[in-house]
Design a protein around this motif. Structure first.
Motif, PDB file in Angstrom:
ATOM      1  N   MET A 109      -7.236 -37.266  -3.721  1.00  0.00           N
ATOM      2  CA  MET A 109      -6.494 -38.584  -3.795  1.00  0.00           C
ATOM      3  C   MET A 109      -7.419 -39.785  -3.997  1.00  0.00           C
ATOM      4  SD  MET A 109      -2.974 -38.097  -1.529  1.00  0.00           S
ATOM      5  CE  MET A 109      -3.869 -37.430  -0.048  1.00  0.00           C
ATOM      6  N   ARG A 110      -8.281 -39.725  -3.042  1.00  0.00           N
ATOM      7  CA  ARG A 110      -9.279 -40.971  -2.866  1.00  0.00           C
ATOM      8  C   ARG A 110     -10.360 -40.997  -4.163  1.00  0.00           C
ATOM      9  NH1 ARG A 110     -10.553 -44.698   0.846  1.00  0.00           N
ATOM     10  NH2 ARG A 110     -12.740 -45.314   0.939  1.00  0.00           N
ATOM     11  N   TRP A 111     -10.764 -39.990  -4.430  1.00  0.00           N
ATOM     12  CA  TRP A 111     -11.901 -39.632  -5.416  1.00  0.00           C
ATOM     13  C   TRP A 111     -11.607 -39.664  -6.873  1.00  0.00           C
ATOM     14  CZ3 TRP A 111     -16.037 -36.503  -2.746  1.00  0.00           C
ATOM     15  CH2 TRP A 111     -16.823 -37.117  -1.784  1.00  0.00           C
ATOM     16  N   GLY A 112     -10.605 -38.968  -6.961  1.00  0.00           N
ATOM     17  CA  GLY A 112      -9.945 -38.459  -8.186  1.00  0.00           C
ATOM     18  C   GLY A 112     -10.375 -36.957  -8.688  1.00  0.00           C
ATOM     19  N   MET A 113     -10.203 -36.457  -9.645  1.00  0.00           N
ATOM     20  CA  MET A 113     -10.281 -34.874  -9.895  1.00  0.00           C
ATOM     21  C   MET A 113     -11.921 -34.635 -10.200  1.00  0.00           C
ATOM     22  SD  MET A 113      -7.497 -33.506  -9.612  1.00  0.00           S
ATOM     23  CE  MET A 113      -6.139 -34.315  -9.141  1.00  0.00           C
ATOM     24  N   LEU A 169     -16.648 -37.155 -20.688  1.00  0.00           N
ATOM     25  CA  LEU A 169     -15.562 -37.166 -21.942  1.00  0.00           C
ATOM     26  C   LEU A 169     -14.421 -38.001 -21.296  1.00  0.00           C
ATOM     27  CD1 LEU A 169     -15.172 -33.402 -23.158  1.00  0.00           C
ATOM     28  CD2 LEU A 169     -16.311 -35.361 -24.322  1.00  0.00           C
ATOM     29  N   GLU A 170     -14.319 -38.059 -20.128  1.00  0.00           N
ATOM     30  CA  GLU A 170     -13.121 -38.877 -19.526  1.00  0.00           C
ATOM     31  C   GLU A 170     -13.592 -40.099 -19.170  1.00  0.00           C
ATOM     32  OE1 GLU A 170     -11.063 -36.868 -16.470  1.00  0.00           O
ATOM     33  OE2 GLU A 170     -10.557 -34.981 -17.579  1.00  0.00           O
ATOM     34  N   GLY A 171     -14.781 -40.530 -19.118  1.00  0.00           N
ATOM     35  CA  GLY A 171     -15.295 -41.504 -18.447  1.00  0.00           C
ATOM     36  C   GLY A 171     -15.305 -41.788 -17.211  1.00  0.00           C
ATOM     37  N   ALA A 172     -15.215 -40.904 -16.377  1.00  0.00           N
ATOM     38  CA  ALA A 172     -15.155 -40.691 -14.842  1.00  0.00           C
ATOM     39  C   ALA A 172     -16.488 -40.812 -14.303  1.00  0.00           C
ATOM     40  CB  ALA A 172     -14.586 -39.593 -14.640  1.00  0.00           C
ATOM     41  N   SER A 173     -16.583 -41.635 -13.297  1.00  0.00           N
ATOM     42  CA  SER A 173     -17.713 -41.537 -12.420  1.00  0.00           C
ATOM     43  C   SER A 173     -18.088 -40.738 -11.391  1.00  0.00           C
ATOM     44  CB  SER A 173     -17.823 -43.264 -11.875  1.00  0.00           C
ATOM     45  OG  SER A 173     -18.910 -43.251 -11.118  1.00  0.00           O
ATOM     46  N   LEU A 174     -19.271 -40.101 -11.445  1.00  0.00           N
ATOM     47  CA  LEU A 174     -19.588 -39.231 -10.376  1.00  0.00           C
ATOM     48  C   LEU A 174     -20.398 -39.815  -9.189  1.00  0.00           C
ATOM     49  CD1 LEU A 174     -20.140 -35.970 -12.321  1.00  0.00           C
ATOM     50  CD2 LEU A 174     -18.262 -36.588 -11.285  1.00  0.00           C
ATOM     51  N   SER A 175     -20.532 -41.086  -9.101  1.00  0.00           N
ATOM     52  CA  SER A 175     -21.315 -41.807  -7.944  1.00  0.00           C
ATOM     53  C   SER A 175     -20.775 -41.413  -6.513  1.00  0.00           C
ATOM     54  CB  SER A 175     -21.377 -43.129  -8.339  1.00  0.00           C
ATOM     55  OG  SER A 175     -21.907 -44.007  -7.284  1.00  0.00           O
ATOM     56  N   PHE A 176     -21.562 -40.944  -5.762  1.00  0.00           N
ATOM     57  CA  PHE A 176     -20.981 -40.829  -4.396  1.00  0.00           C
ATOM     58  C   PHE A 176     -20.485 -41.928  -3.676  1.00  0.00           C
ATOM     59  CE2 PHE A 176     -21.430 -39.755   0.205  1.00  0.00           C
ATOM     60  CZ  PHE A 176     -20.909 -38.625   0.217  1.00  0.00           C
ATOM     61  N   SER A 212      -7.550 -45.792  -8.666  1.00  0.00           N
ATOM     62  CA  SER A 212      -6.495 -45.067  -7.993  1.00  0.00           C
ATOM     63  C   SER A 212      -5.474 -44.334  -9.141  1.00  0.00           C
ATOM     64  CB  SER A 212      -5.669 -46.026  -7.271  1.00  0.00           C
ATOM     65  OG  SER A 212      -5.226 -46.944  -7.847  1.00  0.00           O
ATOM     66  N   GLN A 213      -5.755 -44.812 -10.521  1.00  0.00           N
ATOM     67  CA  GLN A 213      -4.917 -44.206 -11.385  1.00  0.00           C
ATOM     68  C   GLN A 213      -5.762 -42.864 -12.082  1.00  0.00           C
ATOM     69  OE1 GLN A 213      -6.245 -47.333 -11.472  1.00  0.00           O
ATOM     70  NE2 GLN A 213      -7.061 -47.831 -13.590  1.00  0.00           N
ATOM     71  N   ASP A 214      -6.743 -42.625 -11.768  1.00  0.00           N
ATOM     72  CA  ASP A 214      -7.587 -41.578 -12.233  1.00  0.00           C
ATOM     73  C   ASP A 214      -6.605 -40.380 -12.008  1.00  0.00           C
ATOM     74  OD1 ASP A 214      -9.358 -40.036 -13.418  1.00  0.00           O
ATOM     75  OD2 ASP A 214     -10.309 -39.521 -11.473  1.00  0.00           O
ATOM     76  N   PRO A 215      -6.260 -39.541 -12.704  1.00  0.00           N
ATOM     77  CA  PRO A 215      -5.446 -38.647 -12.634  1.00  0.00           C
ATOM     78  C   PRO A 215      -5.895 -37.237 -11.801  1.00  0.00           C
ATOM     79  CG  PRO A 215      -6.017 -38.458 -14.937  1.00  0.00           C
ATOM     80  CD  PRO A 215      -6.682 -39.598 -14.461  1.00  0.00           C
TER      81      PRO A 215
END
Length: 456
Positions: free
Chosen positions: A319-323, A440-447, A453-456
């Motif tokens: 919930m906090r970080w995203g998938m 592909l999703e443009g999601a950040s993996l930075s720790f 919050s809208q990241d599914p």
């Protein structure tokens, strides 16, 4: 204070819904057979004098879990004679699979692995097929019986029940085997599974809501087939039904996800390390010098609660970080935790080191399993949830079946130290695939950077 209590009530109330309790109990009966054809069976075979290579090869008996997507459309749409009119669409398949589980587990208890290993493997395959079918029905039952607002609580309780079943088949079986013959242990497990038949008679059948999209596609396919004389009539009906049942769920998945192939690869490699060490863990602890009771207490009981705790932590992180971020760090942390088995090997019979290793490995394992299953849900179309979830989970099981088969051979040829080193580095392929999907999703993996919050 009132606001805090109201917020807590919002999250706690769903767990007291009767339908959620039903799902938890069904999860228990789904979880019970898993170890009885996995690590518990492997431990029995090893103690009966079967070589580690053959013990590893017996892991092929879990193949039905890998291939369950092939017959999941049948479970979803075929009515069973006599049983379906009496019990309903879902309960009839539950009933049939549970009867088969009880019979086959009892039959396993009548076998001697050292004298007839082939029969043991055949019966274990039958147990896995029935258990995989049971799991398919549970997927569909949850989707149909629970409302969307109850999916989270339902899944949490389902996994809790599932873990309770694993606890009985793991720690419970080891405790029983201390005082009873292994055959008697399997007879007890068969009796427990049979009690689920009584429970099935009193639960409610979910209301069936056919997918309008699936019906529309079948109708269009039927119209097309009827327009061709050599395919008209009953052939058109059969082919259109088959199209809707077997083709539509998979074509829908491919068309909706640009990285669909990478998603399937992720399902295969994400739990690669677990697949390697799973059936060997009890044997490893026995090799180091721990007793059956010590293994049961640490690995099965304490380890189960550590996994459940890790699952709740994984839910919070999702919930906090995203998938993507949860998947990435779940795999990374679990890879580091697997190295702790080397400390157990070097320390010998050392209970603090054992419990520390079990805690780290199981908590991080629970974290990543929660992230993985939550990610699976985001990939599925609710119109084909049972079949698509069966497909995704089948790729996870495919990895377990394939690599658990190699585990005994690896231990025999490279030893325990290198074996656990390889298992730790087995997280690397998952990290690479998650990194690609995140790009592909443009999601950040930075720790340190929190995802939106809208990241599914």
């Amino acid at each position: 204070m009132h606001t805090i209590l109201r917020t807590m009530g919002t999250y706690v109330t769903p767990y007291f819904d009767r339908r959620v309790f039903v799902v938890a109990i069904l999860g228990f009966f789904c979880g019970l057979p898993l170890l009885l054809t996995g690590s518990t069976l492997a431990f029995w075979l090893a103690k009966d004098g079967v070589s580690l290579t053959k013990v590893g090869l017996i892991g092929v008996s879990s193949l039905p879990f890998t291939l369950k997507f092939l017959w999941s459309p049948l479970v979803d749409r075929v009515s069973l004679p006599i049983l379906t009119p009496l019990l309903g669409r879902r309960k009839s398949w539950f009933f049939l699979s549970q009867v088969l589980l009880a019979i086959l587990l009892y039959a396993l208890g009548q076998c001697s692995p050292s004298e007839n290993l082939f029969l043991v493997a055949l019966l274990a395959m039958g147990v896995s097929f029935s258990a995989a079918t049971h799991l398919i029905v549970l997927f569909a039952y949850q989707a149909e019986r629970l409302g969307r607002t109850q999916y989270g609580a339902g899944e949490a309780m389902s996994m809790f029940g599932y873990r309770m079943g694993i606890l009985l088949a793991g720690a419970g079986a080891l405790y029983f085997a201390t005082y009873l013959h292994w055959g008697t242990v399997y007879e007890i497990m068969a009796l427990v599974e049979a009690t689920g038949l009584i429970f099935l008679l009193i639960i409610e059948e979910p209301t069936y809501h056919p997918s309008k999209e699936a019906l529309w596609r079948e109708e269009k396919a039927k119209e097309y087939l009827q327009a061709h004389p050599h395919l008209a009539g009953w052939k058109a009906s059969v082919l259109s039904w088959s199209y809707g049942a077997f083709v539509c769920p998979f074509s829908d998945f491919i068309h909706r996800h640009k990285g669909w192939l990478s998603c399937l690869v992720l399902m295969f490699v994400y739990k690669l390390g677990d697949s390697l060490i799973g059936n060997m863990t009890n044997i490893f602890y026995d090799h180091v010098g721990f007793s059956k009771q010590e293994i049961a207490n640490a690995s099965k009981i304490f380890g189960m609660w550590a996994t459940i705790f890790g699952g709740f932590v994984g839910g919070i992180l999702t919930m906090r970080w995203g998938m993507m971020k949860s998947l990435f760090y779940g795999a990374l942390f679990h890879g580091f935790a697997t190295f702790c088995y080397l400390f157990v090997l070097n320390a010998g019979h050392n209970m603090p080191i054992l419990y520390l290793t079990v805690a780290l490995e199981h908590v991080t394992g629970g974290m990543r399993v929660t992230a993985l299953f939550a990610y699976q849900l985001t990939l599925c179309n609710t119109a084909y949830a049972a079949t698509q979830l069966a497909l995704l989970s089948s790729f996870v099981e495919m990895s377990r079946t394939f690599f658990s088969t190699l585990s005994g051979w690896l231990v025999d040829h490279v030893g325990w130290s290198l074996f656990y080193t390889l298992a730790a580095f087995a997280s690397v392929p998952a990290l690479v695939v998650v990194f690609y999907l995140a790009s592909l999703e443009g999601a950040s993996l930075s720790f340190w950077k929190k995802l939106p919050s809208q990241d599914p």
